[in-house]
Enzyme design. Sequence first.
Site, PDB file in Angstrom:
ATOM      1  N   GLU A 340       0.845  -1.489   0.088  1.00  0.00           N
ATOM      2  CA  GLU A 340       0.108  -0.004  -0.018  1.00  0.00           C
ATOM      3  C   GLU A 340       0.791   1.160  -0.148  1.00  0.00           C
ATOM      4  O   GLU A 340       0.688   2.207   0.790  1.00  0.00           O
ATOM      5  CB  GLU A 340      -0.977  -0.024   1.185  1.00  0.00           C
ATOM      6  CG  GLU A 340      -1.939  -1.278   1.030  1.00  0.00           C
ATOM      7  CD  GLU A 340      -3.041  -1.448   2.318  1.00  0.00           C
ATOM      8  OE1 GLU A 340      -4.117  -1.603   1.960  1.00  0.00           O
ATOM      9  OE2 GLU A 340      -2.574  -1.181   3.450  1.00  0.00           O
TER      10      GLU A 340
HETATM   11  N1  IFG Z   1      -4.104  -4.043   4.579  1.00  0.00           N
HETATM   12  C1  IFG Z   1      -3.144  -3.542   4.988  1.00  0.00           C
HETATM   13  C2  IFG Z   1      -2.839  -3.738   6.217  1.00  0.00           C
HETATM   14  C3  IFG Z   1      -4.239  -3.689   7.150  1.00  0.00           C
HETATM   15  C4  IFG Z   1      -5.174  -4.825   6.476  1.00  0.00           C
HETATM   16  C5  IFG Z   1      -6.459  -4.986   7.595  1.00  0.00           C
HETATM   17  C6  IFG Z   1      -1.753  -5.526   4.349  1.00  0.00           C
HETATM   18  C7  IFG Z   1      -0.331  -6.252   3.766  1.00  0.00           C
HETATM   19  C8  IFG Z   1      -5.537  -4.294   5.290  1.00  0.00           C
HETATM   20  N2  IFG Z   1      -1.957  -4.174   4.616  1.00  0.00           N
HETATM   21  O1  IFG Z   1      -2.775  -6.266   4.655  1.00  0.00           O
HETATM   22  O2  IFG Z   1      -1.945  -2.686   6.873  1.00  0.00           O
HETATM   23  O3  IFG Z   1      -4.721  -2.159   7.323  1.00  0.00           O
HETATM   24  O4  IFG Z   1      -7.271  -5.919   7.046  1.00  0.00           O
END
Ligand code: IFG
Length: 532
Positions: A340
Amino acid sequence: MRVLRRTLGTLLVLGAAVSCTAAHGDDAKPRGERPAALAPYERLLPAPASARAAGPGYAFGAGTVIRTGLADGAAADEVRQVGELLAEQLRGPSGLPLPVVDAADDKDADGIRLRLDEDAAGLGREGYRLETAASGVTLTARTPAGLFHAGQTLRQLVPLSGPGTVPGGTVTDAPRFAYRGAMLDIARHFFTVEQVKRYVDQLAQYKVNALHLHLTDDQGWRIAIDAWPRLAEYGGGSEVGGGPGGYWTKEDYRELVAYAGARYVDVVPEIDMPGHVNAAQASYAELNCDGKARERYTGIKVGFSSLCVGKERTYEFVDEVLGELARLTPGRYLHIGGDEALSTPAADYAAFMDRAQKTVGRYGKTVVAWHQLATARPAKGAVLQYWGHDRTAAADKAAVAAAAKAGHPVILSPADRLYLDMKYDRATKPGLAWAGYVPVQRAYAWNPGSYLPGVAESSVLGVEAPLWTETIGTRGDLEYMAFPRVLGLSELGWSPASALDWTSYRQRLSAQGPRLDAQDITFYRAPDVPWS
Ligand code: IFG
C-alpha cells in the site's frame, strides 16, 4: 476514494462469499448431529502424516519420569530444555510431579523418553516419531525442534486432565511446509510482551513455527531504536482510537524472541516501508520531504504516507533501524513491508526497495516483503508474502507467479481465507470485512499447493495467518478472531495434502474445544463446527 473502493469491494465479495458457502452445500447437514467420539489417534490436530493405534497403552501417572539423557554435547542441553518445557506443559493439566532426569544409563527405563537420532530416516528438520507401549513413550527426532513437536502431539494423547492411559500406538510425522506462521499487528493497537507470549504458547502447541510481528505503521512505532529514540518514545505514544499505545524496549523484544525460540517459533520482525510510516514521520521532521513533522494518526485509513525516497537521510534511517533490529533477531528473515505505498510513485518505490533490500542483505538477513515487491525488483532470495484474494487482478497474481518462477519463495496469506481480522459473518463484533466474511470452513477448505495459478507447491515456502488490529485491542478479541481459524492454518501448513478434508477436520476441530476451554482461550464457537 480508497475507503469507498473498499466498501464497494466488500459488497462484491460478500456476494461471492455467500454464494460460495451456499454452493458448498456442506452446511446442508442438520446442525444437531453429534460426531461419534474420535479415538485418540484420529483426533490429532494438525493431522499427522501417519498414526496408528496398536498394543497396550502406557500408564501416565505419579511414577512417570521424563528422560532426556539420550543425546550428547550441546544437543544434550537443548534436549534437556525441551524435556523441562514438556514437563511444565504436562504438569499443569495432569497434576503429576513428572521429574526430568537426564541419566543416560537407564535409557529404556519406564517413562517418557526423548531421544535424538540424527539418522532417523524421513523425519527431516522438524519431524518426529512417537511410540507408545506399556513401558512408556519414546519420542525420537533428528533435532530438538522435532522432539518439541513430538511433545505437542503427546499433549493431545494424554488425558485432558489428571493421570491416565496414553493409548498404545505409533505416530510418524513431518511437516508439509517449512513456514507455518501467524502475524500479530502490535502497531494499530499495542499488545504487551506478556500478551504475545500467551499467543506464542497457544500457537506453538499446534506446531506453528513463525511469529511475524508487525512492529510499525501509521498509528504506532512499537520497538525502541537507540539511534532514533523518538520513534518509540513519541511515535509509540498513541494507537488507533487515541489510546496510550506503548512500545517494547530492546530487552522486551529479546525476551519475546527467546521465549518464542524455546518453543521453536522464529520471530520475523516487520518494519513496513516506504508506506505505512506516519508514526515515524510524526516523530522526526527530517523524515518528511517538506521537513515538517506529521501529526500522530489514530484513524484506520491506509496509503497516505511515504518515506522521502529522494533524501539520503531516509537511507541512514533505514540502515540504522534495520541494523539494530537485525542484531536483535536470531531468525533469518527481516520483513520490510512494501504494501500500500499508494503515495510513492512506482519508480520511487522500486528505487527505494532496491536500497532497502541491499541493506537487509548487508546485515546477513533474508528479505520478506508483501507481494507488491513483485512489481519492482525483488532481490535474490527475497520471499514474497501474497495477501491477495479472489478478486485480486490477474496481473498482480501473474507478477507473483513470475517471481516464483524466477526462484522467489512465496508465503501464502490470502486475505479472504487467512486474514484473522476478517469477520466470521455479519454478526461478528470486532474485525473488518473488506475481503469478505471468512467462516471457519472458508479459512480451511483450500489447498496452498495449488492455490495461486502458476505458483507450484515447490515455490510455496508456507502459509501465514495475519491478525491486523485496527478493531482488535484486547486479548479476548485477539483470541476470538484467531481461534479456531488459526488451527486451520496449522493443519494447512503441517499436514499432508491427503489429510485436508473439511468433514474430518470439523470433527477433529470440535474435539479441540475442551482443550481450548481448559486453556481459557476465548474462542468463537462457529456454528459450522459440531462442538461437543
Ligand atoms: N491491508 C493492510 C494492512 C491492514 C489490513 C486490514 C496488508 C498487507 C488491510 N496491508 O494487509 O495494514 O490495514 O485487514
